[in-house]
Design an enzyme around this catalytic site. Structure first.
Site, PDB file in Angstrom:
ATOM      1  N   LYS A  53       0.834  -1.208   0.000  1.00 16.06           N
ATOM      2  CA  LYS A  53       0.000   0.000   0.000  1.00 16.06           C
ATOM      3  C   LYS A  53       0.865   1.253   0.000  1.00 16.06           C
ATOM      4  O   LYS A  53       0.541   2.237  -0.675  1.00 16.06           O
ATOM      5  CB  LYS A  53      -0.952  -0.027   1.195  1.00 16.06           C
ATOM      6  N   GLN A  97      -5.384  -2.263   9.421  1.00 20.55           N
ATOM      7  CA  GLN A  97      -5.096  -3.573   8.823  1.00 20.55           C
ATOM      8  C   GLN A  97      -5.648  -4.695   9.699  1.00 20.55           C
ATOM      9  O   GLN A  97      -5.368  -4.753  10.896  1.00 20.55           O
ATOM     10  CB  GLN A  97      -3.588  -3.743   8.639  1.00 20.55           C
ATOM     11  N   ASP A 120     -11.898   1.574   3.314  1.00 19.46           N
ATOM     12  CA  ASP A 120     -12.175   0.147   3.166  1.00 19.46           C
ATOM     13  C   ASP A 120     -13.671  -0.106   2.989  1.00 19.46           C
ATOM     14  O   ASP A 120     -14.073  -1.211   2.618  1.00 19.46           O
ATOM     15  CB  ASP A 120     -11.686  -0.624   4.399  1.00 19.46           C
TER      16      ASP A 120
END
Length: 282
Positions: A53, A97, A120
C-alpha cells in the site's frame, strides 16, 4: 480456451489514471491525498500488505502515513490514534489492517473511523449506502471485480450471476454491486444444497470461499466468465485460487488467474477510494 483477464495490466492502467488526477488535484487545489495505514502486531502477511500500500501511494503521488503499533497496544490507545487521524486534515483515508490481535474489539475499532475516511468501506454507514446504491466508497475487492468486468467489456445486465461466499467484505457487497448492474444474482454458501448445480447455471461465477482449487470444471457452464477471488497457499508454498485454473480455463470464456487477477485490483481500488475521499468536499 478462456481469455485471461489480466488484473496486473488493468490495475496498472487504473493507477496511471489516478496519478494523473492526483497531479491535477495538487496543481489546481493544492491537495495531496493522504492515506493512513495502521497495523497492530507482527503478522507477516499484514506487513506485506502495508508495504504494498505504501508503494502504491508513492506511485500515484499520495502522502502515506504508516503507524506500526506493538502487539500489546491497548484498545484505548488505538482508539485515541484513530480519533487523531479523524481530525487530521492531511489524512483523507484511514485503514486499520486486519486481523487485529484478539484482545482488541475489531467492530469497535472500525466503528471509530470517520465514515468519510473509511476507504475500506467497512463502516455500517457506508455498508448501508452500498445497499441502497448511493455510495461514496466500495469495498476494494468487490469494486475491483466490477472494474475487471467493465474494462473487459463483459455485460452483466440480464446475466445469471452466482457469488459463492457471503462474507461482509466480499460476498455480500459483491452481490449488491452485481444486482445494481442488473444481474440476476444468487448467493451461495456452506449450507447451499447442490452447489455444483447452482454454479453450473452461472453466466458469471464469482468464487470467494478461500478453499484451494475447490471449483473444478464440473462447477462451470461452458462459456461462463469465472472470477477467482480466492488466494490460497498450496503445500509446496505456491499460490492458487479457489478455482482449478487448468481444468476450468478450457471451458470458460474469460477467467482471472491467481496470482495476477483480482489481487492487484484491490490496492488500485483503495487508491481510488482515497482519491474520492480527498475530492469529496471540493
Amino acid at each position: 480456451m478462456a481469455q485471461i483477464i489480466d488484473g496486473k495490466v488493468i490495475s496498472a492502467t487504473i493507477r496511471r489514471e489516478i496519478a494523473e488526477k492526483t497531479a491535477e488535484l495538487k496543481e489546481k487545489e493544492g491537495i495531496v491525498p493522504g492515506l493512513a495505514v495502521v497495523i497492530v502486531g507482527e503478522d507477516p502477511a499484514s506487513k506485506v500488505y502495508v508495504r504494498n500500500k505504501h508503494r502504491a501511494c508513492e506511485e500515484v503521488g499520495f502522502a502515506s502515513f504508516a503507524y506500526e503499533l506493538p502487539e500489546t497496544t491497548k484498545e484505548k490507545e488505538l482508539l485515541s490514534l484513530i480519533r487523531k487521524l479523524n481530525k487530521d486534515k492531511n489524512v483523507h483515508g484511514i485503514l486499520v489492517q486486519l486481523p487485529l490481535p484478539r484482545h482488541l474489539d475489531e467492530e469497535k475499532i472500525l466503528l471509530a473511523i470517520d465514515p468519510a475516511k473509511d476507504v475500506d468501506a467497512f463502516h455500517p454507514y457506508n455498508v448501508g449506502k452500498i445497499m441502497i446504491g448511493n455510495y461514496d466508497f466500495l469495498p476494494c475487492t468487490p469494486a475491483g471485480v466490477m472494474e475487471l468486468l467493465r474494462r473487459s467489456n463483459i455485460e452483466i445486465s440480464g446475466k445469471e450471476c452466482v457469488v459463492v461466499g457471503r462474507s461482509n467484505i466480499v460476498g455480500k457487497p459483491q452481490a449488491m454491486l452485481l444486482l445494481q448492474a442488473n444481474g440476476t444474482v444468487t448467493v451461495c454458501h456452506s449450507r447451499t444444497k447442490d452447489l455444483r448445480a447452482v454454479c453450473r447455471r452461472a453466466d458469471i461465477l464469482i468464487a470467494a470461499i478461500g478453499k484451494a482449487e475447490f471449483f473444478d470444471a464440473s462447477y462451470v457452464k461452458e462459456g461462463a466468465v469465472v472470477i477467482d477471488v480466492g488466494i490460497n497457499r498450496r503445500a509446496d508454498g505456491t499460490l492458487c485460487g479457489d478455482v482449478k485454473f487448468d481444468e476450468v480455463a478450457p471451458i470458460a470464456s474469460h477467467i482471472t488467474p491467481v496470482p495476477g487477477g483480482v489481487g492487484p485490483m484491490t490496492i488500485a481500488m483503495l487508491m481510488q477510494n482515497t482519491l474520492t475521499a480527498a475530492t469529496a468536499k471540493l
